[in-house]
Design a protein around this motif. Structure first.
Motif, PDB file in Angstrom:
ATOM      1  N   GLU A  62       0.837  -1.202   0.000  1.00 13.53           N
ATOM      2  CA  GLU A  62       0.000   0.000   0.000  1.00 13.53           C
ATOM      3  C   GLU A  62       0.876   1.258   0.000  1.00 13.53           C
ATOM      4  OE1 GLU A  62      -4.071   1.489   2.172  1.00 13.53           O
ATOM      5  OE2 GLU A  62      -2.654   0.345   3.377  1.00 13.53           O
ATOM      6  N   GLN A  63       0.463   2.240  -0.797  1.00 18.51           N
ATOM      7  CA  GLN A  63       1.211   3.485  -0.959  1.00 18.51           C
ATOM      8  C   GLN A  63       0.333   4.652  -0.510  1.00 18.51           C
ATOM      9  OE1 GLN A  63       4.509   2.867  -2.225  1.00 18.51           O
ATOM     10  NE2 GLN A  63       3.646   0.853  -1.795  1.00 18.51           N
ATOM     11  N   ALA A  64       0.891   5.542   0.317  1.00 18.41           N
ATOM     12  CA  ALA A  64       0.109   6.650   0.868  1.00 18.41           C
ATOM     13  C   ALA A  64       0.842   7.977   0.717  1.00 18.41           C
ATOM     14  CB  ALA A  64      -0.195   6.403   2.349  1.00 18.41           C
ATOM     15  N   LEU A  65       0.081   8.984   0.331  1.00 19.57           N
ATOM     16  CA  LEU A  65       0.558  10.360   0.341  1.00 19.57           C
ATOM     17  C   LEU A  65       0.216  10.907   1.721  1.00 19.57           C
ATOM     18  CD1 LEU A  65       1.855  12.667  -1.252  1.00 19.57           C
ATOM     19  CD2 LEU A  65      -0.444  13.301  -2.021  1.00 19.57           C
ATOM     20  N   VAL A  66       1.233  11.304   2.464  1.00 14.10           N
ATOM     21  CA  VAL A  66       1.060  11.661   3.871  1.00 14.10           C
ATOM     22  C   VAL A  66       1.307  13.147   4.061  1.00 14.10           C
ATOM     23  CG1 VAL A  66       1.825  11.166   6.226  1.00 14.10           C
ATOM     24  CG2 VAL A  66       1.871   9.339   4.498  1.00 14.10           C
ATOM     25  N   SER A  67       0.299  13.849   4.560  1.00 18.01           N
ATOM     26  CA  SER A  67       0.436  15.275   4.884  1.00 18.01           C
ATOM     27  C   SER A  67       0.992  15.384   6.300  1.00 18.01           C
ATOM     28  CB  SER A  67      -0.921  15.974   4.814  1.00 18.01           C
ATOM     29  OG  SER A  67      -1.435  15.905   3.507  1.00 18.01           O
ATOM     30  N   VAL A  68       2.108  16.094   6.416  1.00 22.34           N
ATOM     31  CA  VAL A  68       2.787  16.211   7.706  1.00 22.34           C
ATOM     32  C   VAL A  68       2.949  17.671   8.094  1.00 22.34           C
ATOM     33  CG1 VAL A  68       4.054  14.038   7.423  1.00 22.34           C
ATOM     34  CG2 VAL A  68       5.075  16.163   6.637  1.00 22.34           C
ATOM     35  N   PRO A  69       3.015  17.957   9.398  1.00 24.53           N
ATOM     36  CA  PRO A  69       3.349  19.314   9.826  1.00 24.53           C
ATOM     37  C   PRO A  69       4.778  19.637   9.398  1.00 24.53           C
ATOM     38  CG  PRO A  69       2.509  18.000  11.667  1.00 24.53           C
ATOM     39  CD  PRO A  69       2.736  17.063  10.517  1.00 24.53           C
ATOM     40  N   SER A  70       5.040  20.879   9.114  1.00 24.22           N
ATOM     41  CA  SER A  70       6.341  21.246   8.560  1.00 24.22           C
ATOM     42  C   SER A  70       7.513  20.964   9.494  1.00 24.22           C
ATOM     43  CB  SER A  70       6.350  22.712   8.132  1.00 24.22           C
ATOM     44  OG  SER A  70       6.136  23.550   9.233  1.00 24.22           O
ATOM     45  N   MET A  71       7.308  20.904  10.774  1.00 21.03           N
ATOM     46  CA  MET A  71       8.430  20.729  11.698  1.00 21.03           C
ATOM     47  C   MET A  71       8.488  19.345  12.350  1.00 21.03           C
ATOM     48  SD  MET A  71       9.806  23.549  11.146  1.00 21.03           S
ATOM     49  CE  MET A  71      11.155  23.586  12.301  1.00 21.03           C
ATOM     50  N   GLU A  72       7.601  18.427  11.988  1.00 24.74           N
ATOM     51  CA  GLU A  72       7.579  17.109  12.620  1.00 24.74           C
ATOM     52  C   GLU A  72       8.199  16.072  11.688  1.00 24.74           C
ATOM     53  OE1 GLU A  72       4.442  13.845  14.486  1.00 24.74           O
ATOM     54  OE2 GLU A  72       3.733  15.817  13.896  1.00 24.74           O
ATOM     55  N   SER A  73       9.025  15.206  12.235  1.00 26.22           N
ATOM     56  CA  SER A  73       9.591  14.123  11.434  1.00 26.22           C
ATOM     57  C   SER A  73       8.537  13.049  11.228  1.00 26.22           C
ATOM     58  CB  SER A  73      10.795  13.493  12.128  1.00 26.22           C
ATOM     59  OG  SER A  73      11.156  12.313  11.440  1.00 26.22           O
ATOM     60  N   PRO A  74       8.305  12.652   9.985  1.00 30.30           N
ATOM     61  CA  PRO A  74       7.337  11.587   9.749  1.00 30.30           C
ATOM     62  C   PRO A  74       7.775  10.261  10.373  1.00 30.30           C
ATOM     63  CG  PRO A  74       8.374  12.277   7.679  1.00 30.30           C
ATOM     64  CD  PRO A  74       8.867  13.188   8.744  1.00 30.30           C
ATOM     65  N   LEU A  75       9.063  10.118  10.649  1.00 25.76           N
ATOM     66  CA  LEU A  75       9.539   8.882  11.271  1.00 25.76           C
ATOM     67  C   LEU A  75       8.982   8.708  12.679  1.00 25.76           C
ATOM     68  CD1 LEU A  75      13.289   8.897  10.162  1.00 25.76           C
ATOM     69  CD2 LEU A  75      11.322   7.867   9.020  1.00 25.76           C
ATOM     70  N   SER A  76       8.618   9.804  13.307  1.00 30.79           N
ATOM     71  CA  SER A  76       8.107   9.731  14.679  1.00 30.79           C
ATOM     72  C   SER A  76       6.718   9.109  14.758  1.00 30.79           C
ATOM     73  CB  SER A  76       8.118  11.114  15.328  1.00 30.79           C
ATOM     74  OG  SER A  76       7.194  11.962  14.673  1.00 30.79           O
TER      75      SER A  76
END
Length: 176
Positions: free
Chosen positions: A16-30
């Motif tokens: 499964e592939q997802a486009l993930v919207s993230v806050p500008s200062m947060e690491s998506p790895l978290s």
């Protein structure tokens, strides 16, 4: 769109592939699920390998099971447990593609591929070339049955650009 509301992570099924919207200062790895750290490839335009290693350790993962393609115009000197490629300039989309393809040899079914900031590629590359690279990365992850999370700061891209990225993916996730 799946929206994270519990303060936890999101999950994907193999392939499964997802486009993930993230806050500008947060690491998506978290916000990755714990199992992502069992076999993870990060194409990182925002974090040096040392920072990726620190997040992996903080999350209780084994850095030896994580790879990084550093996308930066700066010299990268890293001698740690992560497996890494040579750094590649964000404007060198061909170089990113080559390093990504080589790194994909280490990704297994159910592993994870994360591009931590698609916006950086758009800043340095021509949009059509970025779309071609994006399509290639998504296709490679899908073919390996790896989970793909392609992170973008939603408000920093146009609706048309976001829509084109979304069309390559199976779903969207908002972490904002």
């Amino acid at each position: 769109m799946q929206r994270r509301t519990d303060g936890g992570s999101f999950t994907l099924s193999p392939g499964e592939q997802a486009l993930v919207s993230v806050p500008s200062m947060e690491s998506p790895l978290s916000v990755l699920p714990d199992e992502a750290f069992e076999n993870l490839l990060v194409v990182s335009a925002t974090a040096a390998p040392e920072k990726v290693e620190a997040i992996v350790r903080q999350r209780g993962g084994d850095p030896q099971k994580v790879g990084v393609v550093p996308v930066t115009g700066s010299q990268v000197e890293y001698d740690g447990p992560l497996w890494t490629t040579d750094a590649v300039d964000p404007s060198d989309l061909t170089g990113i593609s080559i390093r990504f393809s080589k790194a994909m040899e280490y990704v297994m079914r159910g592993g994870w591929v994360v591009v931590d900031n698609v916006n950086v590629l758009l800043m340095y590359g021509r949009e059509e070339q970025v779309f071609r690279l994006f399509e290639s990365v998504v296709s490679s992850a899908r073919a390996k049955e790896a989970c793909g999370a392609y992170c973008t700061v939603r408000e920093a891209v146009t609706d048309q650009t976001y829509s084109r990225f979304r069309n390559f993916c199976d779903r969207t996730v908002s972490l904002e």
